[in-house]
Design a protein around this motif. Structure first.
Motif, mmCIF file in Angstrom:
data_model
loop_
_atom_site.group_PDB
_atom_site.id
_atom_site.type_symbol
_atom_site.label_atom_id
_atom_site.label_comp_id
_atom_site.label_asym_id
_atom_site.label_seq_id
_atom_site.Cartn_x
_atom_site.Cartn_y
_atom_site.Cartn_z
ATOM 1 N N PHE A 16 -30.145 -9.998 14.613
ATOM 2 C CA PHE A 16 -30.390 -10.839 13.410
ATOM 3 C C PHE A 16 -29.645 -10.120 11.843
ATOM 4 C CE2 PHE A 16 -33.489 -12.255 16.367
ATOM 5 C CZ PHE A 16 -33.425 -13.539 16.021
ATOM 6 N N PRO A 17 -29.802 -10.936 10.915
ATOM 7 C CA PRO A 17 -29.061 -10.320 9.758
ATOM 8 C C PRO A 17 -29.808 -8.789 9.376
ATOM 9 C CG PRO A 17 -29.351 -12.578 9.194
ATOM 10 C CD PRO A 17 -30.149 -12.390 10.634
ATOM 11 N N THR A 18 -28.883 -7.584 9.301
ATOM 12 C CA THR A 18 -29.471 -6.453 9.198
ATOM 13 C C THR A 18 -29.480 -5.962 7.752
ATOM 14 O OG1 THR A 18 -27.392 -5.539 9.736
ATOM 15 C CG2 THR A 18 -28.921 -5.890 11.780
ATOM 16 N N GLU A 19 -28.850 -6.766 6.857
ATOM 17 C CA GLU A 19 -28.811 -6.034 5.498
ATOM 18 C C GLU A 19 -30.019 -6.158 4.763
ATOM 19 O OE1 GLU A 19 -26.545 -8.822 6.436
ATOM 20 O OE2 GLU A 19 -27.894 -10.086 5.502
ATOM 21 N N VAL A 20 -30.209 -5.040 3.763
ATOM 22 C CA VAL A 20 -31.442 -5.254 3.094
ATOM 23 C C VAL A 20 -31.587 -6.235 2.278
ATOM 24 C CG1 VAL A 20 -32.161 -2.806 3.319
ATOM 25 C CG2 VAL A 20 -30.570 -3.351 1.449
ATOM 26 N N SER A 21 -32.676 -6.878 2.393
ATOM 27 C CA SER A 21 -32.836 -8.233 1.555
ATOM 28 C C SER A 21 -33.843 -7.850 0.037
ATOM 29 C CB SER A 21 -33.310 -9.352 2.452
ATOM 30 O OG SER A 21 -34.093 -9.055 3.343
ATOM 31 N N PRO A 22 -33.907 -8.263 -0.566
ATOM 32 C CA PRO A 22 -34.963 -8.184 -1.830
ATOM 33 C C PRO A 22 -36.054 -8.923 -1.463
ATOM 34 C CG PRO A 22 -33.221 -9.820 -2.619
ATOM 35 C CD PRO A 22 -32.682 -9.388 -1.177
ATOM 36 N N LEU A 23 -37.105 -8.463 -2.131
ATOM 37 C CA LEU A 23 -38.363 -8.992 -1.890
ATOM 38 C C LEU A 23 -38.695 -10.481 -2.888
ATOM 39 C CD1 LEU A 23 -41.102 -6.311 -1.439
ATOM 40 C CD2 LEU A 23 -39.914 -7.454 0.270
ATOM 41 N N ILE A 24 -38.977 -11.271 -1.957
ATOM 42 C CA ILE A 24 -39.318 -12.618 -2.926
ATOM 43 C C ILE A 24 -40.865 -12.358 -3.333
ATOM 44 C CG2 ILE A 24 -37.710 -14.277 -1.447
ATOM 45 C CD1 ILE A 24 -40.350 -15.031 0.061
ATOM 46 N N PRO A 25 -41.114 -13.298 -4.200
ATOM 47 C CA PRO A 25 -42.461 -13.014 -4.890
ATOM 48 C C PRO A 25 -43.669 -12.739 -4.210
ATOM 49 C CG PRO A 25 -41.187 -14.449 -6.114
ATOM 50 C CD PRO A 25 -40.388 -14.225 -5.030
ATOM 51 N N THR A 75 -26.528 -3.180 -5.801
ATOM 52 C CA THR A 75 -25.573 -2.891 -5.019
ATOM 53 C C THR A 75 -26.429 -3.076 -3.567
ATOM 54 O OG1 THR A 75 -26.122 -0.710 -5.334
ATOM 55 C CG2 THR A 75 -24.101 -1.463 -5.823
ATOM 56 N N ARG A 76 -27.608 -2.646 -3.494
ATOM 57 C CA ARG A 76 -28.425 -2.714 -2.332
ATOM 58 C C ARG A 76 -28.685 -3.969 -1.466
ATOM 59 N NH1 ARG A 76 -33.990 -0.833 -4.734
ATOM 60 N NH2 ARG A 76 -33.340 -2.182 -6.369
ATOM 61 N N PHE A 77 -28.851 -5.016 -2.512
ATOM 62 C CA PHE A 77 -28.962 -6.336 -2.003
ATOM 63 C C PHE A 77 -27.864 -7.296 -2.204
ATOM 64 C CE2 PHE A 77 -33.174 -4.960 -4.042
ATOM 65 C CZ PHE A 77 -33.641 -4.422 -2.911
ATOM 66 N N LYS A 78 -26.591 -6.902 -2.673
ATOM 67 C CA LYS A 78 -25.744 -7.728 -2.893
ATOM 68 C C LYS A 78 -25.275 -8.776 -1.610
ATOM 69 C CE LYS A 78 -21.615 -6.528 -5.326
ATOM 70 N NZ LYS A 78 -20.857 -5.538 -6.022
ATOM 71 N N GLU A 79 -25.289 -8.201 -0.531
ATOM 72 C CA GLU A 79 -24.913 -8.878 0.730
ATOM 73 C C GLU A 79 -25.757 -10.009 0.708
ATOM 74 O OE1 GLU A 79 -23.754 -6.320 3.726
ATOM 75 O OE2 GLU A 79 -23.301 -8.096 5.032
ATOM 76 N N ALA A 80 -27.104 -9.415 0.783
ATOM 77 C CA ALA A 80 -28.031 -10.400 1.376
ATOM 78 C C ALA A 80 -28.331 -11.661 -0.040
ATOM 79 C CB ALA A 80 -29.535 -9.748 1.274
ATOM 80 N N ILE A 81 -28.195 -11.260 -1.031
ATOM 81 C CA ILE A 81 -28.276 -12.258 -2.012
ATOM 82 C C ILE A 81 -27.209 -13.171 -2.065
ATOM 83 C CG2 ILE A 81 -28.217 -12.616 -4.463
ATOM 84 C CD1 ILE A 81 -30.024 -10.049 -4.778
ATOM 85 N N SER A 82 -25.902 -12.731 -1.966
ATOM 86 C CA SER A 82 -24.656 -13.757 -1.734
ATOM 87 C C SER A 82 -24.859 -14.659 -0.494
ATOM 88 C CB SER A 82 -23.517 -12.930 -1.638
ATOM 89 O OG SER A 82 -23.204 -12.781 -0.368
ATOM 90 N N LYS A 83 -25.537 -14.060 0.603
ATOM 91 C CA LYS A 83 -25.887 -15.055 1.777
ATOM 92 C C LYS A 83 -26.877 -16.047 1.438
ATOM 93 C CE LYS A 83 -24.864 -12.436 6.096
ATOM 94 N NZ LYS A 83 -25.181 -11.720 7.214
ATOM 95 N N GLU A 84 -27.903 -15.677 0.610
ATOM 96 C CA GLU A 84 -28.738 -16.680 0.248
ATOM 97 C C GLU A 84 -28.219 -17.611 -1.031
ATOM 98 O OE1 GLU A 84 -32.035 -17.087 1.105
ATOM 99 O OE2 GLU A 84 -31.532 -15.809 2.700
#
Ligand code: HEM
Lengths: 396, 547
Positions: free
Chosen positions: A120-129, B284-293
Motif C-alpha cells: 500500500f502507499p508507504t509515504e507519510v501522509s499528513p493527519l486529517i482533522p 517536504t514530509r508530506f509533499k508526495e502524499a498531498i500531491s497524490k490526494e
C-alpha cells in the motif's frame, strides 16, 4: 532533517524484516531436536527476533519523529504495526513457554503481514482533522497489540491442527486445514503479483464516467482482467480486459480492488499448485512430520493463554478506548459503523471462545479451530472492512 | 430440602456432587457434572450444588435452568454476532451517503444494491441495531448473564469458604495433576512447606493434611466482569430516555446567532467564523502524499463561536437577556463543553450566497448606467423589490441551488443558496407589460430577446455554514463505571489464576494433587520449584485430551 528520519526509518524496517526472516530460518533448525529452549538454534532465533523487534521499534520512533505523528495513520503504517505486535506477542509467549516451533510459524505470519502492508502507499501522509487526537495512538496501538497476541493464539492453534489432524485421508478436517494454509498462500500471491507488476512498471488507464457529466481517470498497476464499471480503456497496446466490474460493487476503486484480488488468486493458486506438484501431498501433510516433537497439550495451553491475555487488552483498546475517542471526535461513543460493528463481533467471538472452553470443555482441536476463525475475523476487519465496506474509519 | 451427609460428617445441600468439606464424590450425583464417565473430576464449580442442576420441576425452575446454561448463553452471543455481521453488509440507514441519488431507504437500497438491497431493506436490516428483535437479543444475553452468574457464584463462594485441608483420597487421585510418593522424610515435608511459602501459597493444615492455595480472588473475576456488563446494559437502557440523552444537529451560518436546539431555549450560539485549513502542500514530509490526494489535505475544521446563556425575562414573550459564557473555537476532536452540554464540529458547507445585488439598465446602453438597483437577502428573499425610480422587480421563481434536471427543466437541488438563480419580472415605471429575465451565476437570459431593460449582477456576498452537533448525555458516567468494572473483572480473572495444591499423608508417604482454573503450565512450574531438592515425585498430567 525530518526526511532523514523517514529514510532512516524505512532502512530500519527493512532491517527488521530481514532479521525476522533469518530468525525464522534458525527456528526451522530447531525442528528435529527433542530439546526445547536450550538448543543453540533456538537461542539465536529468539535473539534475532528480539533485535529485529527493536529495529522495528526504532523504525516506529524515527518515523514518528520524521512525520510528527505516530505512524499508525494509514493502512501501511497500521498493518506494519500489527506485524510488530505479532512479533511482540510471540516474544512474550516465547518467554513464558519456551517453544521454538512457535517462532517458525509466528514470524512468517508477521512477515507476510508486513510485506502485505508495504504494497500500500508507504509515504507519510499528513493527519486529517478527525485523526488529530492522542486517542489515535492510544487506541490503535492497544488494539494492534491485542490483535498481535490473539494472532499467537491462531499460530498455536494452527500448529496444533497441522500436528494432530489425520492426513492419511481427505476429510472435512484435513480439507479445512488445507483451506487455511491456502489462504495464507494467497497473501503471498498478492505480494508476488504486486511486486512483479511494480518491477515491470505496469500501467493501464481507464476513463470512467461519474456523477453528472464528469469523467475520472482510473489507473491500474496490474494488467486489467476486470475493468472499472462502464469504462473505456485509454492505454494502447495492453491486454484487453476480460470483463467489467459489476455495477453493484460500489466502494471507491471497486474495479482496481477486484482486479488486484483476481491477480492475488491467480498467483496464490499458482504457487499452491506448484507446491502441490513438487510434494504431491497436501501442504498440511508436508509439514506434519516436521512437528512430531511439538507437544499438543502445550500448544493447546498456549492457544488458550494467548486469548486470555489478548481478550482484556482487546476490550480495552478496541471497545473502551475506541468509544472514548469516538465520543471526543464525533460526539457519539458508539455508532454502528462497520468497523465498530466488526470490533464488537471480534469481541463477541472471543467471549464465545472463552465460554465454550470454560464451560463446555472445548479444548484441543475444537479450540484450535476457533482460534483460526478468530484470526479470520481479525483479518476481515483489517482488510475487507477497511477496503470494501465503506465507513467513517476507512483510511487508505 | 434433602440434605446429604458425607462420611466425613459434613452435611451437604441437595444436588452436591463433591462433598463441600472433603471432596469425596457423592454417590448418585456424579452424572450431574459428568464425573461418572470420566476418570478426572469436573472441578469447574468444585462440585457444588447448583440450583439449575438440582431443581427442574416448576416453570420457574425450568426458566432458571434454561438461562443458566452456558450453552444457551453462547448461542445468544453467536446469534447476536451473526446478526451484527449481517447489518454491516450494506450501510445502515443513517450512513446512506449524502450524494446518493435518493436518501429514501425505500429507493436507495434497491437502486444501489439491486435485489439484495431490496431484501435487506424489506427485512428491516437497514435499521438492524435499533430493531426490537436485536434489542431483545441483547436483553436476553443480559438475563442469561445474571441468572448464570447467580447460579454458580453463590454455591461456589460458599464451598470455597467451607473447604477443608483434609481431602478424601479419591478426590486427590482424580485430579488432573497427581502423584504418589511412597516415603517422605520430615525434612522433605519441611522443604515442601518452605517451597510453598516461597511461592506465596496460603497454607492451611488439618491433622497433617495440607492445602496450599493462591489467587482465589481471581475466581470472582467473571462475576465481577458480568456485573460490569449488566451496568453497561442498564446504562444503554437509561440512554434511550430523553432525560438522560439529548442529541441535536444544527446548521449555522457565519454571523448567525441561534437558540441551541435541545437546550430549552436556555443557550444561544453565534457563529463568528468558520475556518478550513489545509496542510502546506510544500511541506517536504508530506509533499508526495498531498500531491497524490490532489493537492489539498485538510488540517483543521473550526468554528469560532460565542455561547450565551439566556436569563429568562420577567415578562413572558420579551426578548431574553443574553449573558456571554464562552468564547472559543470548536474543532474536530475538540468539542466545547458547558453545563453538561457538548457542541461538536460535524459538518460544513462552503460558499453559500448571503446576498446578491443587481442593477437594472437599458439593454442598449453601452455604459450600462444603473436605472435602479436592489439587493436580495438570500436568507429571507422577498417576492418583490421596489427600486428608487419607479421600477418594480418581482421575483417570479427562485432556485436556491439551481440545476437543469433530466428533462432540461430548471430545478433546485437543495434548499441552500449555493447556486442561486431567479426568474424575474421587471415592471417598468410607466405601467407597461413586465419583461421576463432569467438570472443566475454566469447566466443572464432574455427569454424573448426583445427586452428593453436588462438586469445585471453587480455584487454578492458569501458565507460558510457550519454543522454543529449538540449533545447532553448523562448516561456516560454509568457506561464508564460499567466499563471499569468489566475491565477489573476480566483482568482479575484472566491475569491471575486460582491454584490449589493438596497434600495428603499416606502410610509414611504422600499423595500430591493440584488444580488450577487455568494456566496448568504455571501450576506445574510452581510444583517443580516446590519439590526441587526433595524426593517427592513430580505430578503427572492425567488430562484426557479428548481427540
Ligand atoms: C458478551 C457477553 C459476555 C462477556 C463479554 C462475558 C465475559 C466473560 C469472561 C471474560 C469470563 C471469564 C472466562 C475465563 O475465565 O476464561 C466469563 C465467564 C463466564 N461467563 Fe460470561 N460473558 C458474557 C456473557 C455471558 C452469558 C450470556 C453467560 C450466561 C450463559 C455467561 C456465563 C459465564 C459463566 C458461567 C462464566 C464462568 C464463570 C466461571 O466458571 O468461573 N457469560 N464471561
Amino acid at each position: 532533517m525530518s526526511n532523514n528520519f523517514i529514510e532512516l526509518s524505512s532502512t530500519l524496517l527493512y532491517t527488521a524484516f530481514f532479521l525476522y526472516l533469518i530468525a525464522t530460518v534458525f527456528f526451522s533448525f530447531t525442528i528435529g531436536s527433542k530439546r526445547k529452549s536450550d538448543g543453540k538454534a533456538a537461542k539465536i532465533g529468539i535473539t534475532l527476533a528480539i533485535i529485529g523487534f527493536l529495529a522495528q521499534v526504532s523504525y516506529f520512533i524515527t518515523r514518528w519523529m520524521g512525520s510528527g505523528h505516530a505512524p499508525v495513520s494509514n493502512l501501511f503504517e497500521f498493518m506494519t504495526f500489527f506485524g510488530m505486535a505479532i512479533v511482540l506477542g510471540f516474544i512474550i509467549i516465547y518467554f513464558i513457554y519456551k517453544l521454538p516451533v512457535l517462532g517458525l510459524f509466528a514470524l512468517p505470519v508477521a512477515l507476510i503481514i508486513i510485506a502485505y502492508a508495504s504494497m500500500f502507499p508507504t509515504e507519510v501522509s499528513p493527519l486529517i482533522p478527525s485523526l488529530q487526537s492522542h486517542w489515535l495512538y492510544i487506541h490503535v496501538t492497544t488494539v494492534s497489540l491485542a490483535q498481535g497476541i490473539l494472532t499467537i493464539s491462531f499460530v498455536a492453534g494452527l500448529i496444533y491442527l497441522i500436528r494432530q489432524i489425520d492426513q492419511t485421508k481427505l476429510t472435512r478436517r484435513s480439507f479445512s486445514l488445507e483451506v487455511i494454509l491456502y489462504s495464507l498462500i494467497l497473501f503471498v500471491g498478492f505480494i508476488l503479483a504486486s511486486t512483479l507488476f511494480s518491477v515491470m512498471n505496469y500501467n493501464v488507464s481507464f476513463e470512467q464516467p461519474t456523477t453528472g457529466n464528469n469523467v475520472v481517470e482510473v489507473e491500474y498497476h496490474m494488467p486489467a482482467i476486470a475493468s472499472p464499471n462502464d469504462s473505456t480503456l485509454i492505454t494502447k497496446d495492453v491486454m484487453n480486459p476480460w470483463f467489467e466490474t459489476p455495477e453493484w460493487m460500489h466502494g471507491a476503486d471497486a474495479g482496481r480492488k477486484l482486479n488486484t484480488l483476481i491477480w492475488s488468486f491467480i498467483f496464490g493458486t499458482g504457487l499452491y499448485l506448484l507446491l502441490f506438484l513438487v510434494f504431491r501431498k497436501r501442504i498440511g501433510a508436508v509439514i506434519q512430520p516436521l512437528l512430531k516433537n511439538a507437544r499438543p497439550d502445550l500448544l493447546d495451553e498456549i492457544c488458550y493463554r494467548a486469548v486470555a491475555i489478548g481478550f482484556p487488552a482487546f476490550t480495552l483498546g478496541g471497545l473502551i478506548f475506541a468509544a472514548i475517542w469516538a465520543e471526543e471526535a464525533w460526539g457519539r461513543f458508539w455508532g454502528w459503523d462497520p468497523k465498530e460493528v466488526w470490533a464488537l463481533i471480534t469481541w463477541f467471538f472471543y467471549a464465545a471462545f472463552l465460554h465454550l472452553r470454560l464451560s463446555r470443555g472445548w479444548h484441543g482441536e475444537k479450540s484450535a479451530w476457533l482460534a483460526a476463525v478468530g484470526f479470520a475475523i481479525i483479518m476481515f476487519n483489517l482488510i475487507v472492512v477497511n477496503l470494501v465496506l465503506a465507513g467513517l474509519h476507512s483510511y487508505a | 430440602m434433602k440434605k446429604i451427609k458425607c462420611e466425613c460428617g459434613h452435611v451437604n445441600p441437595e444436588g452436591t456432587v463433591l462433598c463441600e468439606a472433603c471432596g469425596k464424590p457423592i454417590e448418585g450425583n456424579q452424572h450431574i457434572d459428568g464425573n461418572d464417565k470420566k476418570k478426572l473430576l469436573n472441578m469447574r464449580y468444585d462440585g457444588t450444588a447448583r440450583r439449575s442442576q438440582t431443581y427442574n420441576k416448576s416453570i420457574v425452575d425450568k426458566i432458571w435452568s434454561f438461562f443458566s446454561s452456558v450453552k444457551v448463553g453462547v448461542w445468544l452471543i453467536v446469534i447476536a454476532l451473526v446478526a451484527s455481521a449481517i447489518g454491516s453488509i450494506f450501510p445502515q440507514e443513517m450512513y446512506i451517503p449524502q450524494n446518493a441519488v435518493s436518501r429514501d431507504p425505500a429507493i436507495f437500497y434497491e437502486e444501489r444494491y439491486g435485489i439484495f438491497g431490496l431484501i435487506f431493506y424489506q427485512l428491516g436490516f437497514h435499521n438492524l441495531y435499533s430493531s426490537w428483535w436485536y434489542m431483545i437479543l441483547i436483553a436476553l444475553i443480559g438475563v442469561s448473564l445474571v441468572i448464570c452468574s447467580l447460579d454458580r457464584f453463590v454455591p461456589l463462594f460458599k464451598a470455597l469458604r467451607k473447604q477443608r485441608a483434609k481431602r478424601h483420597e479419591t478426590f486427590l487421585s482424580r485430579q488432573r495433576l497427581f502423584s504418589e510418593t511412597e516415603t517422605v522424610s520430615s525434612e522433605d515435608w519441611a522443604a515442601l512447606k518452605e517451597g510453598l511459602k516461597k511461592q506465596r501459597y496460603k497454607m492451611t493444615e488439618e491433622d497433617g493434611h495440607l492445602l496450599a492455595e493462591k489467587g482465589r480472588f481471581s475466581r470472582w473475576g467473571p462475576y465481577v466482569n458480568h456485573i460490569g456488563l449488566i451496568i453497561i446494559l442498564l446504562a444503554a437502557l437509561l440512554r434511550t430516555t430523553p432525560l438522560f440523552y439529548m442529541d441535536e444537529y444544527v446548521w449555522i451560518r457565519e454571523g448567525e446567532q441561534l437558540v441551541l436546539p435541545g437546550t430549552d431555549q436556555e443557550y444561544y450560539i453565534k457563529n463568528k467564523d468558520f475556518i478550513i485549513d489545509n496542510h502546506d502542500p510544500n511541506d517536504t514530509r508530506f509533499k508526495e502524499a498531498i500531491s497524490k490526494e490532489g493537492g489539498e489535505v485538510p488540517s483543521n475544521y473550526q468554528t469560532d463561536v460565542i455561547i450565551y446563556k439566556a436569563k429568562q425575562p420577567e415578562v413572558t414573550g420579551a426578548e431574553p437577556e443574553l449573558e456571554k459564557i464562552i468564547e472559543d473555537d470548536i474543532r474536530m476532536n475538540k468539542p466545547v463543553k458547558f453545563d453538561g452540554y457538548a457542541v461538536y464540529q460535524q459538518g460544513y458547507q462552503l460558499n453559500e450566497f448571503t446576498s446578491m445585488s443587481f442593477k437594472v439598465h437599458k439593454t442598449d446602453d453601452p455604459d450600462e448606467k444603473a436605472l435602479g438597483s436592489f439587493t436580495i437577502d438570500l436568507t429571507s428573499p422577498k417576492s418583490e423589490y421596489k427600486l428608487e425610480n419607479g421600477f418594480r422587480v418581482e421575483i417570479n421563481k427562485y432556485y436556491p441551488d439551481y440545476y437543469l434536471d433530466d428533462d432540461g427543466v430548471p430545478a433546485s437541488e437543495t434548499n441552500y443558496p449555493r447556486n442561486p438563480a431567479f426568474v424575474m419580472l421587471v415592471h417598468p415605471p410607466n405601467g407597461e407589460e413586465p419583461e421576463i429575465s432569467f438570472l443566475g451565476i454566469g447566466k443572464n437570459i432574455d427569454a424573448t430577446g426583445e427586452n428593453d431593460y436588462n438586469v445585471g449582477i453587480t455584487d454578492f456576498e458569501m458565507h460558510d455554514v457550519s454543522g454543529l452537533r449538540i449533545r447532553r448525555d448523562y448516561s456516560l458516567p454509568y457506561f464508564m463505571v460499567g466499563a471499569v468494572i468489566f475491565m477489573i473483572g476480566v483482568i482479575q480473572g484472566m491475569y491471575w489464576q486460582h491454584r490449589r495444591i493438596w497434600i495428603r499423608p499416606k502410610d509414611g508417604g504422600i499423595l500430591l494433587a493440584a488444580h488450577t482454573n487455568k494456566n496448568w503450565h504455571g501450576v506445574k512450574k510452581d510444583i517443580e520449584k516446590v519439590i526441587a531438592g526433595t524426593k517427592v515425585k513430580m505430578v503427572s498430567d492425567q488430562q484426557e485430551l479428548d481427540e
